[in-house]
Design a protein around this motif. Structure first.
Motif, PDB file in Angstrom:
ATOM      1  N   ALA A 141       0.823  -1.209   0.000  1.00 41.59           N
ATOM      2  CA  ALA A 141       0.000   0.000   0.000  1.00 41.59           C
ATOM      3  C   ALA A 141       0.860   1.264   0.000  1.00 41.59           C
ATOM      4  O   ALA A 141       0.559   2.236  -0.696  1.00 41.59           O
ATOM      5  CB  ALA A 141      -0.929  -0.009   1.209  1.00 41.59           C
ATOM      6  N   VAL A 142       1.948   1.247   0.772  1.00 39.79           N
ATOM      7  CA  VAL A 142       2.833   2.412   0.802  1.00 39.79           C
ATOM      8  C   VAL A 142       3.534   2.596  -0.530  1.00 39.79           C
ATOM      9  O   VAL A 142       3.799   3.722  -0.970  1.00 39.79           O
ATOM     10  CB  VAL A 142       3.854   2.257   1.951  1.00 39.79           C
ATOM     11  CG1 VAL A 142       4.958   3.293   1.841  1.00 39.79           C
ATOM     12  CG2 VAL A 142       3.151   2.391   3.289  1.00 39.79           C
TER      13      VAL A 142
ATOM     14  N   ARG B 291       7.160  11.911  -0.804  1.00 41.73           N
ATOM     15  CA  ARG B 291       7.487  13.330  -0.811  1.00 41.73           C
ATOM     16  C   ARG B 291       8.359  13.695  -2.017  1.00 41.73           C
ATOM     17  O   ARG B 291       8.143  14.719  -2.670  1.00 41.73           O
ATOM     18  CB  ARG B 291       8.211  13.682   0.489  1.00 41.73           C
ATOM     19  CG  ARG B 291       8.548  15.155   0.633  1.00 41.73           C
ATOM     20  CD  ARG B 291       9.180  15.433   1.961  1.00 41.73           C
ATOM     21  NE  ARG B 291      10.401  14.661   2.129  1.00 41.73           N
ATOM     22  CZ  ARG B 291      11.151  14.671   3.225  1.00 41.73           C
ATOM     23  NH1 ARG B 291      10.765  15.390   4.274  1.00 41.73           N
ATOM     24  NH2 ARG B 291      12.249  13.957   3.297  1.00 41.73           N
ATOM     25  N   ASP B 292       9.342  12.849  -2.307  1.00 41.23           N
ATOM     26  CA  ASP B 292      10.210  13.128  -3.457  1.00 41.23           C
ATOM     27  C   ASP B 292       9.423  13.089  -4.762  1.00 41.23           C
ATOM     28  O   ASP B 292       9.643  13.918  -5.660  1.00 41.23           O
ATOM     29  CB  ASP B 292      11.357  12.118  -3.498  1.00 41.23           C
ATOM     30  CG  ASP B 292      12.261  12.248  -2.289  1.00 41.23           C
ATOM     31  OD1 ASP B 292      12.286  13.351  -1.695  1.00 41.23           O
ATOM     32  OD2 ASP B 292      12.927  11.254  -1.927  1.00 41.23           O
ATOM     33  N   PHE B 293       8.495  12.094  -4.857  1.00 39.49           N
ATOM     34  CA  PHE B 293       7.704  12.003  -6.078  1.00 39.49           C
ATOM     35  C   PHE B 293       6.827  13.241  -6.254  1.00 39.49           C
ATOM     36  O   PHE B 293       6.744  13.810  -7.354  1.00 39.49           O
ATOM     37  CB  PHE B 293       6.850  10.736  -6.031  1.00 39.49           C
ATOM     38  CG  PHE B 293       5.921  10.585  -7.183  1.00 39.49           C
ATOM     39  CD1 PHE B 293       6.399  10.162  -8.419  1.00 39.49           C
ATOM     40  CD2 PHE B 293       4.565  10.863  -7.053  1.00 39.49           C
ATOM     41  CE1 PHE B 293       5.540  10.029  -9.506  1.00 39.49           C
ATOM     42  CE2 PHE B 293       3.717  10.734  -8.127  1.00 39.49           C
ATOM     43  CZ  PHE B 293       4.203  10.311  -9.357  1.00 39.49           C
TER      44      PHE B 293
ATOM     45  N   LEU C 285       5.640  18.382  -8.865  1.00 36.66           N
ATOM     46  CA  LEU C 285       5.361  19.817  -8.759  1.00 36.66           C
ATOM     47  C   LEU C 285       6.394  20.641  -9.510  1.00 36.66           C
ATOM     48  O   LEU C 285       6.049  21.646 -10.164  1.00 36.66           O
ATOM     49  CB  LEU C 285       5.336  20.232  -7.279  1.00 36.66           C
ATOM     50  CG  LEU C 285       4.138  19.721  -6.460  1.00 36.66           C
ATOM     51  CD1 LEU C 285       4.294  20.118  -5.002  1.00 36.66           C
ATOM     52  CD2 LEU C 285       2.832  20.267  -7.021  1.00 36.66           C
ATOM     53  N   SER C 286       7.668  20.233  -9.444  1.00 38.48           N
ATOM     54  CA  SER C 286       8.708  20.945 -10.190  1.00 38.48           C
ATOM     55  C   SER C 286       8.449  20.859 -11.693  1.00 38.48           C
ATOM     56  O   SER C 286       8.559  21.856 -12.428  1.00 38.48           O
ATOM     57  CB  SER C 286      10.083  20.371  -9.845  1.00 38.48           C
ATOM     58  OG  SER C 286      10.348  20.509  -8.463  1.00 38.48           O
TER      59      SER C 286
END
Length: 221
Positions: free
Chosen positions: A147-148, A154-156, A161-162
């Protein structure tokens, strides 16, 4: 055999007493009744005795008893010696002590073996429960890891977003270029229109006040 009734001198019948042992019936075997005792109490007593026999106190007491017995029957006056040399009575006592000590030790060992067996069964049951719990936790951890793995980290999210910000910047730059090109085309078109108007003059009255270009409306005023 039915009881016979004989008349008495007074005229009242009297029943003949029943015999305890009858020849026409087999004799009932008599059972030997032994005294009853509590096995648990006797087992605890046997364990205590076996535990005492296996201590250094028993060895010391037994050694002192044998030394005193032999010394008395060797050094005491002949008339006071109750077990002279060869010590037959002492040998009999030691044989009786050994014959009773061995069953007591075996009984204590059997009780200890029963306790060990119960303890082993309990340990086996607890081990099976712990194994089942461990397998359940392992499956739960594996499902959580799966599931995780499907959840955004966070990196993804930062990378996405970048990339989105870069795409928005590129889109804004393209839009700015297009708008600048449109403004340049509009300016050229306006210059071309103003040049044509200068080449072909028209009287101010020919223009309507609403449809005239701004320069003509300003000139008419």
């Amino acid at each position: 055999m039915p009881n016979r009734v004989e008349p008495t001198p007074a005229g009242r019948p009297v029943a003949e007493p029943r015999r305890d042992a009858r020849l026409d019936q087999p004799r009932q075997p008599r059972r030997l009744t032994l005294p009853r005792f509590d096995p648990e109490t006797f087992g605890r007593w046997s364990e205590s005795a076996a535990r005492f026999i296996g201590t250094w106190k028993f060895i010391v007491y037994m050694t002192v008893f044998i030394v005193v017995w032999i010394a008395w029957n060797t050094l005491a006056p002949r008339n006071d010696r109750f077990d002279p040399y060869t010590f037959t009575f002492l040998t009999l006592l030691l044989s009786l002590q050994a014959s009773y000590a061995a069953p007591l030790i075996l009984l204590a060992q059997n009780r200890q073996a029963d306790r060990d067996r119960l303890s082993m069964e309990e340990d086996r049951r607890r081990a099976a429960m712990q194994k089942a719990d461990t397998e359940y936790l392992a499956r739960e951890i594996a499902s959580l890891r799966i599931a995780v793995g499907e959840v955004s980290t966070r990196d993804f999210v930062r990378t996405e977003l970048s990339r989105l910000a870069e795409e928005l910047d590129e889109a804004a730059q393209r839009r700015y270029r297009l708008e600048r090109k449109d403004r340049q085309k509009a300016a050229r078109r306006a210059e071309r229109t103003s040049g044509d108007a200068l080449d072909d003059p028209v009287s101010p009255g020919a223009y309507d006040e609403d449809t005239a270009p701004p320069s003509a409306r300003h000139h008419g005023r």
